[in-house]
Scaffold this active site. Sequence first.
Site, PDB file in Angstrom:
ATOM      1  N   LYS A  62     -32.677  52.513  75.829  1.00  0.00           N
ATOM      2  CA  LYS A  62     -34.118  52.674  76.117  1.00  0.00           C
ATOM      3  C   LYS A  62     -34.955  52.496  74.842  1.00  0.00           C
ATOM      4  CE  LYS A  62     -37.638  55.506  78.200  1.00  0.00           C
ATOM      5  NZ  LYS A  62     -37.978  56.459  79.243  1.00  0.00           N
TER       6      LYS A  62
ATOM      7  N   SER B  22     -27.498  55.379  77.010  1.00  0.00           N
ATOM      8  CA  SER B  22     -28.663  54.857  77.724  1.00  0.00           C
ATOM      9  C   SER B  22     -29.953  55.233  77.004  1.00  0.00           C
ATOM     10  CB  SER B  22     -28.646  55.169  79.217  1.00  0.00           C
ATOM     11  OG  SER B  22     -28.831  56.495  79.455  1.00  0.00           O
TER      12      SER B  22
ATOM     13  N   ARG C  35     -34.693  65.870  88.877  1.00  0.00           N
ATOM     14  CA  ARG C  35     -35.239  65.243  90.079  1.00  0.00           C
ATOM     15  C   ARG C  35     -35.302  66.303  91.164  1.00  0.00           C
ATOM     16  NH1 ARG C  35     -31.967  60.213  90.728  1.00  0.00           N
ATOM     17  NH2 ARG C  35     -33.402  59.449  89.119  1.00  0.00           N
TER      18      ARG C  35
ATOM     19  N   ILE D  20     -37.111  76.542  87.742  1.00  0.00           N
ATOM     20  CA  ILE D  20     -37.625  75.905  88.970  1.00  0.00           C
ATOM     21  C   ILE D  20     -37.039  76.599  90.202  1.00  0.00           C
ATOM     22  CG2 ILE D  20     -37.688  73.746  90.293  1.00  0.00           C
ATOM     23  CD1 ILE D  20     -37.742  72.265  87.565  1.00  0.00           C
TER      24      ILE D  20
ATOM     25  N   LYS E 201     -44.791  51.309  92.995  1.00  0.00           N
ATOM     26  CA  LYS E 201     -44.520  50.149  92.140  1.00  0.00           C
ATOM     27  C   LYS E 201     -44.435  48.901  93.035  1.00  0.00           C
ATOM     28  CE  LYS E 201     -42.281  51.829  88.025  1.00  0.00           C
ATOM     29  NZ  LYS E 201     -41.124  51.623  87.133  1.00  0.00           N
TER      30      LYS E 201
ATOM     31  N   GLU F 226     -35.663  70.456  98.931  1.00  0.00           N
ATOM     32  CA  GLU F 226     -34.358  70.413  99.601  1.00  0.00           C
ATOM     33  C   GLU F 226     -33.238  70.645  98.585  1.00  0.00           C
ATOM     34  OE1 GLU F 226     -31.130  70.056 101.752  1.00  0.00           O
ATOM     35  OE2 GLU F 226     -33.138  70.469 102.512  1.00  0.00           O
TER      36      GLU F 226
ATOM     37  N   GLU G 296     -38.643  65.550  81.751  1.00  0.00           N
ATOM     38  CA  GLU G 296     -39.239  64.712  82.795  1.00  0.00           C
ATOM     39  C   GLU G 296     -38.862  65.258  84.169  1.00  0.00           C
ATOM     40  OE1 GLU G 296     -39.510  60.017  83.628  1.00  0.00           O
ATOM     41  OE2 GLU G 296     -37.705  60.973  84.393  1.00  0.00           O
TER      42      GLU G 296
ATOM     43  N   GLU H  31     -31.718  50.995  95.673  1.00  0.00           N
ATOM     44  CA  GLU H  31     -32.316  49.976  94.817  1.00  0.00           C
ATOM     45  C   GLU H  31     -31.661  49.986  93.437  1.00  0.00           C
ATOM     46  OE1 GLU H  31     -35.359  48.294  92.066  1.00  0.00           O
ATOM     47  OE2 GLU H  31     -34.469  50.269  92.067  1.00  0.00           O
TER      48      GLU H  31
HETATM   49  P1  0O2 Z   1     -32.476  57.231  84.584  1.00  0.00           P
HETATM   50  O1  0O2 Z   1     -31.023  57.148  84.384  1.00  0.00           O
HETATM   51  O2  0O2 Z   1     -32.882  57.472  86.018  1.00  0.00           O
HETATM   52  O3  0O2 Z   1     -33.150  58.163  83.639  1.00  0.00           O
HETATM   53  P2  0O2 Z   1     -42.991  55.446  79.867  1.00  0.00           P
HETATM   54  O4  0O2 Z   1     -43.462  54.037  79.884  1.00  0.00           O
HETATM   55  O5  0O2 Z   1     -42.099  55.795  78.698  1.00  0.00           O
HETATM   56  O6  0O2 Z   1     -44.086  56.465  80.126  1.00  0.00           O
HETATM   57  P3  0O2 Z   1     -40.620  55.166  81.434  1.00  0.00           P
HETATM   58  O7  0O2 Z   1     -39.755  56.355  81.255  1.00  0.00           O
HETATM   59  O8  0O2 Z   1     -40.251  53.938  80.692  1.00  0.00           O
HETATM   60  O9  0O2 Z   1     -42.120  55.605  81.140  1.00  0.00           O
HETATM   61  O10 0O2 Z   1     -40.732  54.722  82.932  1.00  0.00           O
HETATM   62  P4  0O2 Z   1     -41.164  55.454  84.268  1.00  0.00           P
HETATM   63  O11 0O2 Z   1     -41.920  54.467  85.062  1.00  0.00           O
HETATM   64  O12 0O2 Z   1     -41.849  56.766  84.019  1.00  0.00           O
HETATM   65  O13 0O2 Z   1     -39.795  55.701  85.036  1.00  0.00           O
HETATM   66  C1  0O2 Z   1     -38.623  56.045  84.453  1.00  0.00           C
HETATM   67  C2  0O2 Z   1     -37.610  56.518  85.487  1.00  0.00           C
HETATM   68  O14 0O2 Z   1     -38.114  56.477  86.816  1.00  0.00           O
HETATM   69  C3  0O2 Z   1     -36.363  55.662  85.518  1.00  0.00           C
HETATM   70  O15 0O2 Z   1     -35.456  56.164  84.584  1.00  0.00           O
HETATM   71  C4  0O2 Z   1     -35.848  55.849  86.939  1.00  0.00           C
HETATM   72  O16 0O2 Z   1     -35.169  57.085  87.069  1.00  0.00           O
HETATM   73  C5  0O2 Z   1     -37.148  55.950  87.714  1.00  0.00           C
HETATM   74  N1  0O2 Z   1     -37.631  54.626  88.147  1.00  0.00           N
HETATM   75  C6  0O2 Z   1     -38.746  54.009  87.725  1.00  0.00           C
HETATM   76  N2  0O2 Z   1     -38.909  52.824  88.353  1.00  0.00           N
HETATM   77  C7  0O2 Z   1     -37.878  52.695  89.203  1.00  0.00           C
HETATM   78  C8  0O2 Z   1     -37.494  51.682  90.148  1.00  0.00           C
HETATM   79  O17 0O2 Z   1     -38.139  50.648  90.306  1.00  0.00           O
HETATM   80  N3  0O2 Z   1     -36.353  51.894  90.845  1.00  0.00           N
HETATM   81  C9  0O2 Z   1     -35.591  53.030  90.699  1.00  0.00           C
HETATM   82  N4  0O2 Z   1     -34.491  53.140  91.441  1.00  0.00           N
HETATM   83  N5  0O2 Z   1     -35.924  54.002  89.803  1.00  0.00           N
HETATM   84  C10 0O2 Z   1     -37.044  53.839  89.071  1.00  0.00           C
HETATM   85  P5  0O2 Z   1     -34.392  55.245  83.837  1.00  0.00           P
HETATM   86  O18 0O2 Z   1     -34.607  55.436  82.380  1.00  0.00           O
HETATM   87  O19 0O2 Z   1     -34.442  53.856  84.363  1.00  0.00           O
HETATM   88  O20 0O2 Z   1     -33.005  55.797  84.229  1.00  0.00           O
END
Ligand code: 0O2
Length: 202
Positions: free
Chosen positions: A54, A50, A78, A22, A113, A39, A144, A159
């Site tokens: 999950k 974790s 990210r 990247i 969301k 940035e 991802e 948040e």
């Molecule tokens: P971490 O530690 O950040 O990795 P799927 O249903 O399997 O396709 P998934 O992975 O369950 O999808 O969910 P989604 O919606 O693609 O989002 C997953 C990640 O996006 C989360 O990872 C967060 O990093 C971020 N995220 C999603 N929704 C929110 C939110 O409401 N608030 C914040 N702050 N981050 C969010 P993890 O696994 O939670 O943790």
Amino acid sequence: MSIYGPYEETLNEILLDVEDRIKQLNRRELDKHQPKLYEHLIGRVKTPSSMEEKCQRKNYPLTTESALRRCRDAVGIRIVCNFISDIDRCLDVLRNAEWCSVVKEKDYITKSKPNGYRSYHLILDVVENYRDIGGNNPGHFFVEIQLRTIAMDSWASLEHEIKYKHHVKNPERIGRELKRCADQLASCDIQMETIRQLIRED
Ligand code: 0O2
């Protein structure tokens, strides 16, 4: 052994490799005298605990197969951009990169969301010189990518921090305030984009 079985070190190597790729895409833009794509970027391999949490939440068996194939965010990067239009440029170069294919996209920017979370998520299928769990070498690995502006990122960190404080006195009020803040930041992102366009037209 962790839920990643023998793949823990491989996942770290893949993270470094995809981060490099990247960064290289960014250097190519700079070479073409285009503004930087982002940035900064930050990557992580999800901790085994974790990932286990999950898998449990999703009712997947606690296996390496679930961690690598059913969940596709063991490796995550990210990319934090200055402007919304830079997110579009990143999407463009990633969709056209020869070293990966985009297998899933979730646009939480056009449709945020309900809590106000905004970000653009991609799942990449990356071919790497490691044996994958299906026995292929070079193997296929999921990564991802989360693309956000600085404003979206600062909101998500706040948040995230609050979500893990379980004893807040007034969660509904905090939720409403956070949503309001997310919407204000989103309108700032649009304003910033307008300013960028105005500067360019000069
Ligand atoms: P971490 O530690 O950040 O990795 P799927 O249903 O399997 O396709 P998934 O992975 O369950 O999808 O969910 P989604 O919606 O693609 O989002 C997953 C990640 O996006 C989360 O990872 C967060 O990093 C971020 N995220 C999603 N929704 C929110 C939110 O409401 N608030 C914040 N702050 N981050 C969010 P993890 O696994 O939670 O943790």
